[in-house]
Write an enzyme that holds these catalytic residues in place. Structure first.
Site, PDB file in Angstrom:
ATOM      1  N   PHE A   1       0.924  15.655  58.808  1.00  0.00           N
ATOM      2  CA  PHE A   1       1.976  14.623  58.427  1.00  0.00           C
ATOM      3  C   PHE A   1       3.189  15.251  58.466  1.00  0.00           C
ATOM      4  O   PHE A   1       4.307  14.546  58.720  1.00  0.00           O
ATOM      5  CB  PHE A   1       1.677  14.314  56.741  1.00  0.00           C
ATOM      6  CG  PHE A   1       2.387  15.229  55.865  1.00  0.00           C
ATOM      7  CD1 PHE A   1       1.813  16.409  55.462  1.00  0.00           C
ATOM      8  CD2 PHE A   1       3.762  15.203  55.393  1.00  0.00           C
ATOM      9  CE1 PHE A   1       2.107  17.156  54.598  1.00  0.00           C
ATOM     10  CE2 PHE A   1       4.427  16.177  54.458  1.00  0.00           C
ATOM     11  CZ  PHE A   1       3.541  17.220  54.177  1.00  0.00           C
ATOM     12  N   LYS A   2       3.323  16.604  58.781  1.00  0.00           N
ATOM     13  CA  LYS A   2       4.503  17.126  59.063  1.00  0.00           C
ATOM     14  C   LYS A   2       5.295  16.821  60.355  1.00  0.00           C
ATOM     15  O   LYS A   2       6.393  16.987  60.649  1.00  0.00           O
ATOM     16  CB  LYS A   2       4.350  18.664  59.027  1.00  0.00           C
ATOM     17  CG  LYS A   2       4.112  18.949  57.497  1.00  0.00           C
ATOM     18  CD  LYS A   2       3.918  20.556  57.146  1.00  0.00           C
ATOM     19  CE  LYS A   2       3.940  20.852  55.760  1.00  0.00           C
ATOM     20  NZ  LYS A   2       2.550  20.767  55.323  1.00  0.00           N
TER      21      LYS A   2
END
Ligand SMILES: *Cc1c(COP(=O)(O)O)cnc(C)c1O
Length: 461
Positions: free
Chosen positions: A109-110
């Site tokens: 998700f980063k």
């Protein structure tokens, strides 16, 4: 919109200054003085594409410091690298909804924040002609996402510290096989918290920070949080189309309190989130502080969800600042106690207030593996971090939840094999990565040695 420090001893900053500065000069974290209220605009926002929604959400935070066309271009370029047209699709299983946040270039998700931050840095530097040297610490996923966000970008050099041998082989290769000249990987002997402390020490050495134009990509950077707010809105709208009457509950596997803090802000901005399930692995400092009010540092232990093997949860300070009614003096005293005694306490009233928003659940390794196995059997393989959030949702009193899927299962193949006996499918993006050429320096956790590595690299430019 101005950005102020949670410790109250720095001058307010503009958006652009906050982006470049990372950590506030007094050691605090930068937060916007207020958040925009979108509660009356949900109808208008609900059918927008992910990119258009991001644009609308960013506008008040950017506050006219970038013209709208430039902002739009940066957003579009950032999400072009994703391999799903909805960027963060919501998938419904029998029991929970899964928000897939892993369709970016490094499969965690980063990427959602760091693809944008990389493009934003490049834009800000090209207009000022300045250089920026990014120093970051990673428990695995931030590092590769940050490196992929800035690789080859003009004016930027990135130094990324990771705890040697404590991240998965694929995570390591995703960083060290990026051979661009502006990327320096450093493996330190120590834990993620040691790496994060070194980075904080470098930033708190203001003379060094100024001389070396240091910038941050860790979730102490405000833009990380800002970009993550978007998918809470996006998921809520998709969830409502599917289940118009169910309450909005998100389950978030958390370590550094970055992802879940974005959810807290979405709620504060008027998204009607009933509860945020705060899911931890055995490194449960956040679970303990919400249940008991005591924030107490213990030993970090290695788990199968290594990106959450954290004891010092940086972004929690941003939430605390709200919890104490923006009293920077109180934050300074809490952080002082944390430094000297390794703990501080919330008042019973503050802990109650926190529990109105967060429902803490601690999930152990056995439960995590069982959850992976169960979902795999039903035809959907999840990664161990996602599984912590899913297990927490299943144990909670809420019978519907949107669970954030923070990484692709192939990034954590060992845990998936342990749970299911089968290797997860490898996405094409990872083909051959384990045998590619790589580059990495090893260092002790000594500040002088790290400074030496940075100085040597910069002297050759
Ligand atoms: C970073 C990370 C987390 C934890 O996110 P925080 O913002 O630090 O709470 C969870 N899962 C994965 C896969 C991660 O990379």
């Amino acid at each position: 919109m101005k950005y102020i420090s949670t410790r109250g001893l720095s001058e307010p900053r503009s958006f652009k200054e906050a982006v470049i500065e990372g950590l506030a000069r007094d050691g605090g974290l930068l937060v916007p003085v207020s958040v925009p209220d979108f509660s009356s605009q949900l109808e208008r926002l609900k059918d927008l594409s992910y990119q258009d929604l991001a644009h609308q959400i960013f506008i008040p935070f950017v506050n006219g410091e970038l013209d709208e066309k430039t902002l739009k271009q940066l957003i579009n370029a950032s999400y072009q690298t994703f391999n799903h047209k909805n960027i963060t699709p919501l998938r419904f299983t029998e029991s929970v909804a899964i928000l897939e946040l892993f369709h970016g270039p490094t499969l965690a998700f980063k990427d959602i924040a760091l693809q944008f931050l990389g493009n934003l840095f490049e834009n800000l530097l090209s207009s000022s002609g300045a250089a920026l040297n990014i120093v970051g610490a990673t428990s695995g996923d931030t590092g590769s996402a940050a490196i992929h966000g800035v690789r080859g970008k003009k004016g930027i050099t990135i130094f990324m510290l990771h705890p040697k041998g404590k991240i998965s082989p694929i995570q390591e290769k995703q960083m060290t096989t990026v051979l661009d000249e502006n990327v320096v990987n450093i493996a330190i002997d120590g834990t993620f918290d040691d790496a994060q402390r070194i980075v904080k020490d470098l930033f708190n050495d203001l003379e060094y920070k100024d001389q070396h134009s240091l910038g941050a990509v860790n979730s102490i950077n405000w833009v990380r949080v800002m970009a993550q707010i978007v998918y809470y809105f996006y998921a809520a709208f998709r969830f409502r189309e599917h289940s118009p009457d169910l309450p909005l509950v998100f389950s978030v596997p958390t370590g550094n309190f970055g992802d879940i803090y974005a959810g807290y802000l979405a709620r504060k901005m008027g998204l009607p989130i009933e509860k945020l399930i705060l899911a931890t692995n055995e490194n449960d400092i956040l679970y303990r502080v919400i249940t008991t009010g005591q924030y107490k540092i213990q030993q970090v232990c290695s788990t199968i969800s290594p990106s959450m093997d954290i004891q010092i949860s940086s972004n929690f300070e941003r939430f605390l600042f709200d919890l104490v009614g923006n009293d920077a003096k109180e934050i300074r005293s809490m952080m002082g106690e944390l430094g000297s005694k390794g703990e501080f306490k919330l008042s019973p009233g503050q802990a109650d207030d926190a529990r109105k928003i967060f429902h803490p659940v601690r999930v152990n390794t056995e439960q995590t593996l069982a959850t992976i196995a169960k979902y795999h059997k039903n035809g959907y393989t999840i990664d161990p971090h996602t599984a912590v959030g899913v297990a927490a949702a299943e144990q909670s009193p809420f019978n519907s939840a949107i669970c954030l899927a923070t990484a692709h299962p192939a990034k954590f193949g060992d845990a998936v094999i342990k749970a299911t006996g089968e290797e997860p499918d490898m996405p094409a993006l990872l083909d051959g990565i384990l045998t590619k050429r790589s580059r990495c320096q090893v260092s002790s956790q000594d500040l002088i040695q790290i400074k030496g590595i940075i100085d040597e690299k910069l002297s050759t430019q």
